[in-house]
Design a protein around this motif. Structure first.
Motif, PDB file in Angstrom:
ATOM      1  N   GLU A 160     -23.517  27.360  16.189  1.00 37.86           N
ATOM      2  CA  GLU A 160     -24.950  27.836  15.685  1.00 37.86           C
ATOM      3  C   GLU A 160     -25.067  27.982  14.476  1.00 37.86           C
ATOM      4  OE1 GLU A 160     -27.634  28.427  17.345  1.00 37.86           O
ATOM      5  OE2 GLU A 160     -27.510  28.758  19.651  1.00 37.86           O
ATOM      6  N   LYS A 161     -26.012  27.306  13.837  1.00 38.39           N
ATOM      7  CA  LYS A 161     -25.521  27.031  12.602  1.00 38.39           C
ATOM      8  C   LYS A 161     -26.522  27.828  11.447  1.00 38.39           C
ATOM      9  CE  LYS A 161     -24.865  22.256  13.615  1.00 38.39           C
ATOM     10  NZ  LYS A 161     -24.860  22.116  14.592  1.00 38.39           N
ATOM     11  N   GLN A 162     -27.245  28.355  12.368  1.00 43.16           N
ATOM     12  CA  GLN A 162     -28.448  29.293  11.696  1.00 43.16           C
ATOM     13  C   GLN A 162     -27.350  30.790  11.739  1.00 43.16           C
ATOM     14  OE1 GLN A 162     -30.533  27.843   9.862  1.00 43.16           O
ATOM     15  NE2 GLN A 162     -29.948  25.860  10.806  1.00 43.16           N
ATOM     16  N   ARG A 163     -26.508  30.795  12.697  1.00 46.59           N
ATOM     17  CA  ARG A 163     -26.075  32.587  12.474  1.00 46.59           C
ATOM     18  C   ARG A 163     -24.211  32.203  12.347  1.00 46.59           C
ATOM     19  NH1 ARG A 163     -30.043  33.226  15.875  1.00 46.59           N
ATOM     20  NH2 ARG A 163     -29.558  32.775  17.762  1.00 46.59           N
ATOM     21  N   PRO A 164     -23.409  32.395  11.103  1.00 47.33           N
ATOM     22  CA  PRO A 164     -22.319  31.469  10.956  1.00 47.33           C
ATOM     23  C   PRO A 164     -21.573  33.090  11.699  1.00 47.33           C
ATOM     24  CG  PRO A 164     -23.465  31.528   8.715  1.00 47.33           C
ATOM     25  CD  PRO A 164     -24.414  31.375  10.015  1.00 47.33           C
ATOM     26  N   HIS A 165     -21.783  34.141  11.415  1.00 49.20           N
ATOM     27  CA  HIS A 165     -21.352  35.529  11.068  1.00 49.20           C
ATOM     28  C   HIS A 165     -21.686  35.416  12.934  1.00 49.20           C
ATOM     29  CE1 HIS A 165     -25.464  36.034  11.045  1.00 49.20           C
ATOM     30  NE2 HIS A 165     -25.560  37.141  11.676  1.00 49.20           N
ATOM     31  N   GLU A 166     -22.011  34.805  13.521  1.00 54.10           N
ATOM     32  CA  GLU A 166     -21.645  34.796  14.941  1.00 54.10           C
ATOM     33  C   GLU A 166     -20.916  34.331  15.420  1.00 54.10           C
ATOM     34  OE1 GLU A 166     -26.617  36.853  15.802  1.00 54.10           O
ATOM     35  OE2 GLU A 166     -25.463  35.124  16.653  1.00 54.10           O
ATOM     36  N   SER A 168     -17.124  33.547  16.713  1.00 56.85           N
ATOM     37  CA  SER A 168     -15.439  33.897  15.838  1.00 56.85           C
ATOM     38  C   SER A 168     -14.503  32.883  16.290  1.00 56.85           C
ATOM     39  CB  SER A 168     -15.490  34.830  16.874  1.00 56.85           C
ATOM     40  OG  SER A 168     -15.054  34.798  18.981  1.00 56.85           O
ATOM     41  N   TYR A 251     -17.904  32.719  20.601  1.00 55.46           N
ATOM     42  CA  TYR A 251     -19.114  33.511  19.964  1.00 55.46           C
ATOM     43  C   TYR A 251     -18.587  35.110  19.622  1.00 55.46           C
ATOM     44  CZ  TYR A 251     -21.526  29.893  19.385  1.00 55.46           C
ATOM     45  OH  TYR A 251     -22.186  28.073  18.635  1.00 55.46           O
ATOM     46  N   ASP A 253     -19.617  38.060  20.886  1.00 54.33           N
ATOM     47  CA  ASP A 253     -19.745  38.488  22.094  1.00 54.33           C
ATOM     48  C   ASP A 253     -19.318  38.193  23.816  1.00 54.33           C
ATOM     49  OD1 ASP A 253     -21.264  36.133  22.895  1.00 54.33           O
ATOM     50  OD2 ASP A 253     -23.505  36.718  23.177  1.00 54.33           O
TER      51      ASP A 253
END
Ligand code: NDP
Length: 393
Positions: A160-166, A168, A251, A253
Protein backbone atom coordinates in the motif's frame (compact mmCIF):
# COMPACT_ATOMS: atom_id res chain seq x y z
CA UNK A 1 -0.75 2.11 -28.29
CA UNK A 2 2.58 0.57 -29.31
CA UNK A 3 5.26 1.01 -26.65
CA UNK A 4 8.88 1.71 -27.59
CA UNK A 5 11.13 -0.74 -25.72
CA UNK A 6 14.87 -0.77 -25.02
CA UNK A 7 16.57 -3.79 -23.45
CA UNK A 8 19.95 -3.18 -21.85
CA UNK A 9 21.41 -6.71 -21.67
CA UNK A 10 19.10 -8.35 -24.23
CA UNK A 11 21.26 -11.48 -24.72
CA UNK A 12 21.03 -12.51 -21.06
CA UNK A 13 18.44 -14.60 -19.27
CA UNK A 14 16.19 -11.60 -18.37
CA UNK A 15 16.75 -10.08 -21.82
CA UNK A 16 15.70 -13.27 -23.60
CA UNK A 17 12.61 -13.69 -21.41
CA UNK A 18 11.65 -10.08 -22.12
CA UNK A 19 11.97 -10.61 -25.86
CA UNK A 20 9.96 -13.82 -25.68
CA UNK A 21 7.06 -11.91 -24.07
CA UNK A 22 7.38 -9.17 -26.69
CA UNK A 23 7.36 -11.80 -29.46
CA UNK A 24 4.21 -13.42 -28.01
CA UNK A 25 2.45 -10.05 -27.61
CA UNK A 26 3.12 -9.02 -31.22
CA UNK A 27 4.40 -5.85 -32.93
CA UNK A 28 1.20 -3.89 -32.40
CA UNK A 29 1.93 -3.87 -28.65
CA UNK A 30 5.71 -3.41 -28.51
CA UNK A 31 8.27 -1.85 -30.83
CA UNK A 32 11.86 -2.77 -29.91
CA UNK A 33 14.04 0.31 -30.46
CA UNK A 34 17.33 -0.71 -28.90
CA UNK A 35 19.14 -3.89 -27.79
CA UNK A 36 22.53 -4.21 -26.10
CA UNK A 37 25.01 -6.96 -25.16
CA UNK A 38 28.63 -7.21 -24.07
CA UNK A 39 30.38 -10.01 -26.01
CA UNK A 40 27.76 -12.09 -27.70
CA UNK A 41 27.76 -10.49 -31.17
CA UNK A 42 26.12 -13.47 -32.90
CA UNK A 43 23.15 -13.69 -30.59
CA UNK A 44 22.71 -9.90 -30.59
CA UNK A 45 22.73 -9.90 -34.40
CA UNK A 46 20.13 -12.69 -34.42
CA UNK A 47 17.88 -10.72 -32.06
CA UNK A 48 18.38 -7.56 -34.13
CA UNK A 49 17.44 -9.33 -37.37
CA UNK A 50 14.25 -10.62 -35.75
CA UNK A 51 13.13 -7.47 -33.87
CA UNK A 52 14.58 -4.77 -36.18
CA UNK A 53 15.58 -2.17 -33.55
CA UNK A 54 16.90 1.27 -34.56
CA UNK A 55 20.10 0.80 -32.57
CA UNK A 56 22.14 -2.12 -31.25
CA UNK A 57 25.19 -1.86 -29.02
CA UNK A 58 27.99 -4.25 -28.17
CA UNK A 59 29.89 -3.02 -25.09
CA UNK A 60 33.07 -5.01 -25.72
CA UNK A 61 34.85 -3.62 -28.82
CA UNK A 62 36.61 -6.97 -29.38
CA UNK A 63 33.66 -8.48 -31.22
CA UNK A 64 32.47 -5.22 -32.81
CA UNK A 65 33.61 -6.12 -36.30
CA UNK A 66 31.60 -9.36 -36.26
CA UNK A 67 28.43 -7.45 -35.32
CA UNK A 68 29.03 -4.80 -37.97
CA UNK A 69 29.47 -7.49 -40.61
CA UNK A 70 26.25 -9.26 -39.65
CA UNK A 71 24.17 -6.06 -39.73
CA UNK A 72 25.64 -4.23 -42.74
CA UNK A 73 22.90 -3.20 -45.18
CA UNK A 74 20.05 -3.80 -42.71
CA UNK A 75 19.57 -0.13 -41.79
CA UNK A 76 20.16 -0.97 -38.11
CA UNK A 77 22.63 1.43 -36.51
CA UNK A 78 25.46 -0.33 -34.68
CA UNK A 79 27.29 1.17 -31.69
CA UNK A 80 30.41 -0.30 -30.11
CA UNK A 81 31.92 0.33 -26.68
CA UNK A 82 30.96 1.97 -23.37
CA UNK A 83 30.07 5.34 -24.93
CA UNK A 84 27.55 3.67 -27.21
CA UNK A 85 26.10 1.82 -24.22
CA UNK A 86 25.45 5.17 -22.53
CA UNK A 87 23.77 6.37 -25.75
CA UNK A 88 21.53 3.31 -25.62
CA UNK A 89 20.28 4.46 -22.22
CA UNK A 90 19.63 7.93 -23.66
CA UNK A 91 17.62 6.80 -26.69
CA UNK A 92 13.98 7.82 -26.08
CA UNK A 93 11.85 4.83 -25.08
CA UNK A 94 8.60 4.24 -23.17
CA UNK A 95 10.08 1.32 -21.24
CA UNK A 96 13.71 0.43 -20.61
CA UNK A 97 14.58 -2.98 -19.22
CA UNK A 98 17.76 -2.68 -17.13
CA UNK A 99 19.06 -6.24 -17.43
CA UNK A 100 22.83 -5.86 -17.63
CA UNK A 101 24.58 -7.96 -15.01
CA UNK A 102 26.59 -6.20 -12.32
CA UNK A 103 27.64 -2.63 -11.62
CA UNK A 104 28.58 -2.35 -15.34
CA UNK A 105 24.90 -1.48 -15.79
CA UNK A 106 25.01 1.55 -13.51
CA UNK A 107 25.84 4.28 -16.02
CA UNK A 108 23.50 3.23 -18.87
CA UNK A 109 20.69 2.58 -16.36
CA UNK A 110 21.18 6.03 -14.83
CA UNK A 111 20.94 7.56 -18.32
CA UNK A 112 17.68 5.65 -18.77
CA UNK A 113 16.44 6.95 -15.40
CA UNK A 114 17.23 10.53 -16.47
CA UNK A 115 14.68 10.17 -19.30
CA UNK A 116 11.94 10.00 -16.64
CA UNK A 117 10.46 6.99 -18.37
CA UNK A 118 9.37 3.53 -17.12
CA UNK A 119 12.34 1.43 -16.00
CA UNK A 120 12.14 -2.33 -15.46
CA UNK A 121 14.85 -2.86 -12.85
CA UNK A 122 16.42 -6.32 -12.96
CA UNK A 123 20.00 -5.07 -12.51
CA UNK A 124 19.99 -5.04 -8.69
CA UNK A 125 23.75 -4.51 -8.48
CA UNK A 126 23.46 -0.96 -9.82
CA UNK A 127 21.01 -0.09 -7.03
CA UNK A 128 23.10 -1.85 -4.37
CA UNK A 129 26.17 -0.02 -5.58
CA UNK A 130 24.74 3.49 -5.81
CA UNK A 131 21.65 3.20 -3.51
CA UNK A 132 20.74 6.69 -2.38
CA UNK A 133 22.21 8.45 -5.42
CA UNK A 134 20.28 6.12 -7.73
CA UNK A 135 16.99 6.70 -5.90
CA UNK A 136 17.64 10.48 -5.87
CA UNK A 137 18.03 10.36 -9.66
CA UNK A 138 14.72 8.47 -9.93
CA UNK A 139 12.94 11.06 -7.82
CA UNK A 140 14.47 13.97 -9.71
CA UNK A 141 13.48 12.67 -13.16
CA UNK A 142 10.07 11.26 -12.17
CA UNK A 143 11.00 7.88 -13.65
CA UNK A 144 8.74 4.98 -12.66
CA UNK A 145 10.87 2.19 -11.22
CA UNK A 146 9.24 -1.20 -11.75
CA UNK A 147 11.11 -3.95 -9.88
CA UNK A 148 11.71 -7.08 -11.93
CA UNK A 149 13.40 -9.20 -9.26
CA UNK A 150 10.52 -11.55 -8.42
CA UNK A 151 10.66 -10.74 -4.68
CA UNK A 152 10.60 -6.97 -5.14
CA UNK A 153 8.02 -7.26 -7.86
CA UNK A 154 5.86 -9.23 -5.41
CA UNK A 155 6.25 -6.55 -2.73
CA UNK A 156 5.53 -3.81 -5.29
CA UNK A 157 2.28 -5.62 -6.14
CA UNK A 158 1.02 -5.94 -2.55
CA UNK A 159 2.42 -2.78 -0.96
CA UNK A 160 0.00 0.00 0.00
CA UNK A 161 2.18 2.82 -1.29
CA UNK A 162 -0.15 5.59 -0.08
CA UNK A 163 -0.02 4.49 3.57
CA UNK A 164 3.58 3.46 4.30
CA UNK A 165 3.10 3.90 8.09
CA UNK A 166 0.68 0.95 8.05
CA UNK A 167 3.38 -1.45 6.88
CA UNK A 168 5.16 -3.21 9.76
CA UNK A 169 7.67 -5.26 7.77
CA UNK A 170 8.68 -6.72 4.44
CA UNK A 171 9.41 -10.44 4.16
CA UNK A 172 11.67 -11.56 1.34
CA UNK A 173 11.54 -15.24 0.42
CA UNK A 174 14.57 -17.21 -0.79
CA UNK A 175 14.65 -20.66 -2.36
CA UNK A 176 17.74 -21.45 -0.28
CA UNK A 177 19.73 -22.47 -3.36
CA UNK A 178 21.26 -25.88 -4.11
CA UNK A 179 23.10 -26.17 -0.75
CA UNK A 180 20.21 -25.52 1.61
CA UNK A 181 20.48 -28.96 3.15
CA UNK A 182 24.26 -29.32 2.96
CA UNK A 183 26.31 -29.34 6.16
CA UNK A 184 28.92 -26.62 6.66
CA UNK A 185 31.57 -29.27 5.89
CA UNK A 186 29.90 -30.33 2.61
CA UNK A 187 29.55 -26.69 1.51
CA UNK A 188 33.33 -26.26 1.75
CA UNK A 189 33.80 -28.85 -1.01
CA UNK A 190 31.13 -27.94 -3.55
CA UNK A 191 32.08 -27.72 -7.20
CA UNK A 192 31.27 -25.14 -9.85
CA UNK A 193 28.89 -27.58 -11.58
CA UNK A 194 26.98 -28.15 -8.33
CA UNK A 195 26.76 -24.43 -7.63
CA UNK A 196 25.48 -23.72 -11.16
CA UNK A 197 22.69 -26.27 -10.76
CA UNK A 198 19.91 -24.21 -9.16
CA UNK A 199 16.99 -26.36 -7.98
CA UNK A 200 14.22 -23.96 -9.11
CA UNK A 201 15.31 -21.01 -11.23
CA UNK A 202 17.01 -21.01 -14.62
CA UNK A 203 19.17 -17.85 -14.59
CA UNK A 204 22.48 -16.38 -15.74
CA UNK A 205 25.69 -17.77 -14.18
CA UNK A 206 26.49 -14.88 -11.82
CA UNK A 207 23.09 -14.73 -10.13
CA UNK A 208 23.02 -18.54 -9.92
CA UNK A 209 26.24 -18.49 -7.90
CA UNK A 210 24.87 -15.59 -5.82
CA UNK A 211 21.84 -17.78 -5.08
CA UNK A 212 24.10 -20.64 -3.97
CA UNK A 213 26.03 -18.43 -1.49
CA UNK A 214 22.79 -16.58 -0.57
CA UNK A 215 24.55 -13.33 -1.49
CA UNK A 216 21.71 -12.88 -3.95
CA UNK A 217 19.35 -12.54 -0.98
CA UNK A 218 21.82 -10.19 0.68
CA UNK A 219 21.87 -7.98 -2.42
CA UNK A 220 18.07 -8.17 -2.52
CA UNK A 221 17.87 -7.08 1.11
CA UNK A 222 19.85 -3.95 0.22
CA UNK A 223 17.81 -3.49 -2.95
CA UNK A 224 14.54 -3.72 -0.96
CA UNK A 225 15.78 -1.24 1.62
CA UNK A 226 16.45 1.42 -1.04
CA UNK A 227 13.44 0.64 -3.23
CA UNK A 228 10.86 0.62 -0.45
CA UNK A 229 12.61 2.96 2.01
CA UNK A 230 12.74 0.47 4.88
CA UNK A 231 15.59 -0.03 7.37
CA UNK A 232 17.31 -3.38 7.69
CA UNK A 233 15.39 -4.20 10.91
CA UNK A 234 12.09 -4.02 9.00
CA UNK A 235 13.08 -6.56 6.37
CA UNK A 236 13.04 -10.28 7.17
CA UNK A 237 14.34 -13.12 5.04
CA UNK A 238 12.73 -16.56 5.06
CA UNK A 239 13.75 -19.68 3.17
CA UNK A 240 10.92 -21.04 1.04
CA UNK A 241 12.22 -23.90 -1.14
CA UNK A 242 9.17 -24.15 -3.42
CA UNK A 243 9.53 -20.50 -4.62
CA UNK A 244 5.78 -20.11 -4.98
CA UNK A 245 5.31 -17.25 -2.49
CA UNK A 246 7.53 -14.61 -4.03
CA UNK A 247 7.51 -12.25 -1.02
CA UNK A 248 5.17 -10.76 1.56
CA UNK A 249 4.21 -7.53 3.31
CA UNK A 250 3.03 -7.50 6.92
CA UNK A 251 0.72 -4.68 8.04
CA UNK A 252 0.28 -3.21 11.52
CA UNK A 253 -3.04 -5.04 12.04
CA UNK A 254 -1.32 -8.43 11.57
CA UNK A 255 -2.49 -8.97 7.98
CA UNK A 256 0.16 -10.46 5.73
CA UNK A 257 -0.27 -10.05 1.96
CA UNK A 258 1.71 -12.26 -0.39
CA UNK A 259 2.07 -12.52 -4.15
CA UNK A 260 2.26 -16.08 -5.49
CA UNK A 261 2.79 -17.73 -8.84
CA UNK A 262 4.70 -20.44 -10.66
CA UNK A 263 8.45 -19.75 -10.47
CA UNK A 264 8.84 -18.18 -13.90
CA UNK A 265 10.57 -14.83 -14.45
CA UNK A 266 8.16 -14.02 -17.27
CA UNK A 267 5.52 -13.07 -14.67
CA UNK A 268 7.42 -10.20 -13.00
CA UNK A 269 8.81 -9.12 -16.38
CA UNK A 270 5.30 -9.05 -17.89
CA UNK A 271 4.02 -7.10 -14.88
CA UNK A 272 6.70 -4.45 -15.41
CA UNK A 273 6.27 -4.36 -19.22
CA UNK A 274 2.50 -3.87 -19.07
CA UNK A 275 2.25 -1.74 -15.89
CA UNK A 276 -0.20 -0.30 -14.88
CA UNK A 277 -2.18 -2.87 -16.87
CA UNK A 278 -1.60 -6.64 -17.04
CA UNK A 279 -0.75 -8.67 -20.10
CA UNK A 280 -1.53 -12.28 -20.92
CA UNK A 281 1.37 -14.74 -20.71
CA UNK A 282 1.81 -18.47 -21.28
CA UNK A 283 3.23 -18.95 -17.76
CA UNK A 284 2.02 -22.23 -16.21
CA UNK A 285 -1.07 -21.62 -14.11
CA UNK A 286 -0.43 -22.21 -10.41
CA UNK A 287 -2.04 -25.41 -9.14
CA UNK A 288 -1.62 -25.43 -5.36
CA UNK A 289 -2.72 -29.07 -4.83
CA UNK A 290 0.00 -30.04 -7.33
CA UNK A 291 2.56 -28.05 -5.29
CA UNK A 292 1.25 -29.84 -2.20
CA UNK A 293 3.13 -28.07 0.54
CA UNK A 294 4.67 -24.68 1.10
CA UNK A 295 7.56 -24.68 3.59
CA UNK A 296 9.25 -21.79 5.36
CA UNK A 297 12.43 -21.79 7.45
CA UNK A 298 14.79 -19.32 9.04
CA UNK A 299 18.02 -19.00 7.03
CA UNK A 300 21.12 -20.55 8.58
CA UNK A 301 23.33 -17.50 9.09
CA UNK A 302 26.33 -19.58 10.12
CA UNK A 303 26.34 -21.68 6.98
CA UNK A 304 25.59 -18.73 4.69
CA UNK A 305 27.66 -15.82 5.94
CA UNK A 306 26.97 -13.74 2.85
CA UNK A 307 23.63 -12.79 4.39
CA UNK A 308 25.17 -11.24 7.50
CA UNK A 309 27.88 -9.52 5.43
CA UNK A 310 25.17 -7.89 3.32
CA UNK A 311 23.00 -6.95 6.29
CA UNK A 312 25.97 -5.39 8.03
CA UNK A 313 26.93 -3.47 4.85
CA UNK A 314 23.39 -2.11 4.61
CA UNK A 315 23.41 -1.05 8.26
CA UNK A 316 26.86 0.58 7.93
CA UNK A 317 25.85 2.47 4.78
CA UNK A 318 28.44 4.77 3.19
CA UNK A 319 30.55 2.84 0.72
CA UNK A 320 29.99 -0.57 2.37
CA UNK A 321 27.31 -1.82 -0.09
CA UNK A 322 29.42 -0.60 -3.05
CA UNK A 323 32.46 -2.48 -1.72
CA UNK A 324 30.41 -5.60 -0.93
CA UNK A 325 28.96 -5.69 -4.43
CA UNK A 326 32.25 -5.08 -6.24
CA UNK A 327 34.12 -7.69 -4.17
CA UNK A 328 31.32 -10.19 -4.76
CA UNK A 329 31.45 -9.67 -8.54
CA UNK A 330 35.19 -10.34 -8.61
CA UNK A 331 34.97 -13.32 -6.25
CA UNK A 332 32.12 -14.94 -8.21
CA UNK A 333 33.99 -14.45 -11.48
CA UNK A 334 37.08 -16.05 -9.88
CA UNK A 335 34.97 -18.98 -8.66
CA UNK A 336 33.53 -19.43 -12.17
CA UNK A 337 37.08 -19.46 -13.53
CA UNK A 338 37.97 -21.98 -10.82
CA UNK A 339 40.53 -19.66 -9.26
CA UNK A 340 38.69 -19.63 -5.94
CA UNK A 341 36.84 -22.33 -4.02
CA UNK A 342 33.22 -21.88 -2.99
CA UNK A 343 33.90 -20.73 0.62
CA UNK A 344 36.56 -18.39 -0.82
CA UNK A 345 33.78 -16.23 -2.28
CA UNK A 346 32.49 -14.98 1.07
CA UNK A 347 35.97 -15.04 2.61
CA UNK A 348 37.21 -12.74 -0.14
CA UNK A 349 34.28 -10.32 0.30
CA UNK A 350 34.80 -10.21 4.06
CA UNK A 351 38.53 -9.53 3.67
CA UNK A 352 37.90 -6.69 1.22
CA UNK A 353 35.26 -5.16 3.53
CA UNK A 354 37.66 -5.40 6.48
CA UNK A 355 40.36 -3.57 4.52
CA UNK A 356 37.97 -0.74 3.63
CA UNK A 357 36.66 -0.55 7.21
CA UNK A 358 40.03 0.83 8.29
CA UNK A 359 39.42 3.95 6.20
CA UNK A 360 37.82 6.87 8.04
CA UNK A 361 35.42 7.53 5.15
CA UNK A 362 34.00 3.96 5.14
CA UNK A 363 30.59 4.88 6.58
CA UNK A 364 30.34 8.33 4.99
CA UNK A 365 27.69 8.70 2.26
CA UNK A 366 29.05 8.71 -1.29
CA UNK A 367 28.25 12.07 -2.83
CA UNK A 368 28.57 11.53 -6.56
CA UNK A 369 28.33 8.69 -9.07
CA UNK A 370 32.01 9.30 -9.84
CA UNK A 371 32.74 8.50 -6.14
CA UNK A 372 30.72 5.28 -6.46
CA UNK A 373 32.61 4.25 -9.59
CA UNK A 374 35.94 5.11 -7.90
CA UNK A 375 35.15 2.99 -4.82
CA UNK A 376 33.81 0.17 -7.01
CA UNK A 377 37.07 0.11 -9.00
CA UNK A 378 39.21 0.24 -5.87
CA UNK A 379 37.29 -2.63 -4.23
CA UNK A 380 37.61 -4.70 -7.43
CA UNK A 381 41.33 -4.11 -7.43
CA UNK A 382 41.69 -5.25 -3.80
CA UNK A 383 39.52 -8.32 -4.48
CA UNK A 384 41.61 -9.18 -7.56
CA UNK A 385 44.78 -8.97 -5.49
CA UNK A 386 43.28 -11.30 -2.92
CA UNK A 387 42.23 -13.77 -5.61
CA UNK A 388 45.63 -13.60 -7.32
CA UNK A 389 47.71 -14.09 -4.22
CA UNK A 390 45.09 -15.54 -1.92
CA UNK A 391 46.50 -12.93 0.46
CA UNK A 392 44.54 -12.53 3.62
CA UNK A 393 42.37 -15.58 3.03
P1 NDP B 1 23.06 -12.79 -17.81
O1 NDP B 1 24.45 -13.03 -17.42
O2 NDP B 1 22.25 -13.90 -18.32
O3 NDP B 1 23.01 -11.60 -18.90
C1 NDP B 1 23.65 -10.39 -18.68
C2 NDP B 1 23.46 -9.44 -19.84
O4 NDP B 1 24.29 -8.29 -19.61
C3 NDP B 1 23.89 -10.01 -21.20
O5 NDP B 1 23.16 -9.38 -22.21
C4 NDP B 1 25.36 -9.59 -21.27
O6 NDP B 1 25.87 -9.56 -22.59
C5 NDP B 1 25.27 -8.18 -20.66
N1 NDP B 1 26.53 -7.77 -20.05
C6 NDP B 1 27.36 -8.51 -19.28
N2 NDP B 1 28.43 -7.78 -18.90
C7 NDP B 1 28.28 -6.56 -19.45
C8 NDP B 1 29.08 -5.37 -19.45
N3 NDP B 1 30.24 -5.30 -18.79
N4 NDP B 1 28.62 -4.29 -20.13
C9 NDP B 1 27.45 -4.36 -20.80
N5 NDP B 1 26.66 -5.45 -20.85
C10 NDP B 1 27.06 -6.54 -20.17
O7 NDP B 1 22.34 -12.11 -16.55
P2 NDP B 1 20.83 -12.30 -16.05
O8 NDP B 1 19.89 -12.01 -17.18
O9 NDP B 1 20.73 -13.54 -15.29
O10 NDP B 1 20.73 -11.13 -14.98
C11 NDP B 1 20.63 -9.76 -15.36
C12 NDP B 1 20.28 -8.94 -14.12
O11 NDP B 1 19.00 -9.33 -13.67
C13 NDP B 1 21.24 -9.18 -12.95
O12 NDP B 1 21.43 -8.00 -12.25
C14 NDP B 1 20.51 -10.19 -12.09
O13 NDP B 1 20.85 -10.10 -10.72
C15 NDP B 1 19.05 -9.75 -12.31
N6 NDP B 1 18.07 -10.82 -12.12
C16 NDP B 1 18.11 -11.92 -12.92
C17 NDP B 1 17.20 -12.95 -12.77
C18 NDP B 1 17.19 -14.11 -13.69
O14 NDP B 1 16.23 -14.91 -13.66
N7 NDP B 1 18.17 -14.30 -14.54
C19 NDP B 1 16.18 -12.89 -11.70
C20 NDP B 1 16.20 -11.66 -10.96
C21 NDP B 1 17.12 -10.67 -11.16
P3 NDP B 1 26.61 -10.89 -23.22
O15 NDP B 1 25.54 -11.91 -23.40
O16 NDP B 1 27.17 -10.42 -24.51
O17 NDP B 1 27.64 -11.30 -22.21
Amino acid sequence: MTRRITILGSTGSIGENTLSLIRDAGPEKFDVVCLTACNNADFLAEQALEFRPEFVVLANPKNGEALNERLTGTGIKVGIGRKALIEAGQLPADFIMAAIIGAAGLEPTLEAVKQGTHIGLANKECLVSAGTLFMDAVEKSGAVLLPVDSEHNAIFQVLEKQRPHEVSKLILTASGGPFREFTAKQIKQVTKAQALNHPVWDMGAKITIDSATLMNKGLELIEASYLFERPSAKIDIVIHPQSIVHSLVEYVDGSVLAQMGSPDMRTPIAYALAWPERMTTTVKSLCLPEVGKLEFYHPDAEKFQALSLARSALETGGCAPTVLNAANEIAVEAFLQEKLGFPGITDCIETVLNRFKREASFAKPLETIENVIGIDQKARHVAQEIVAGNTGL
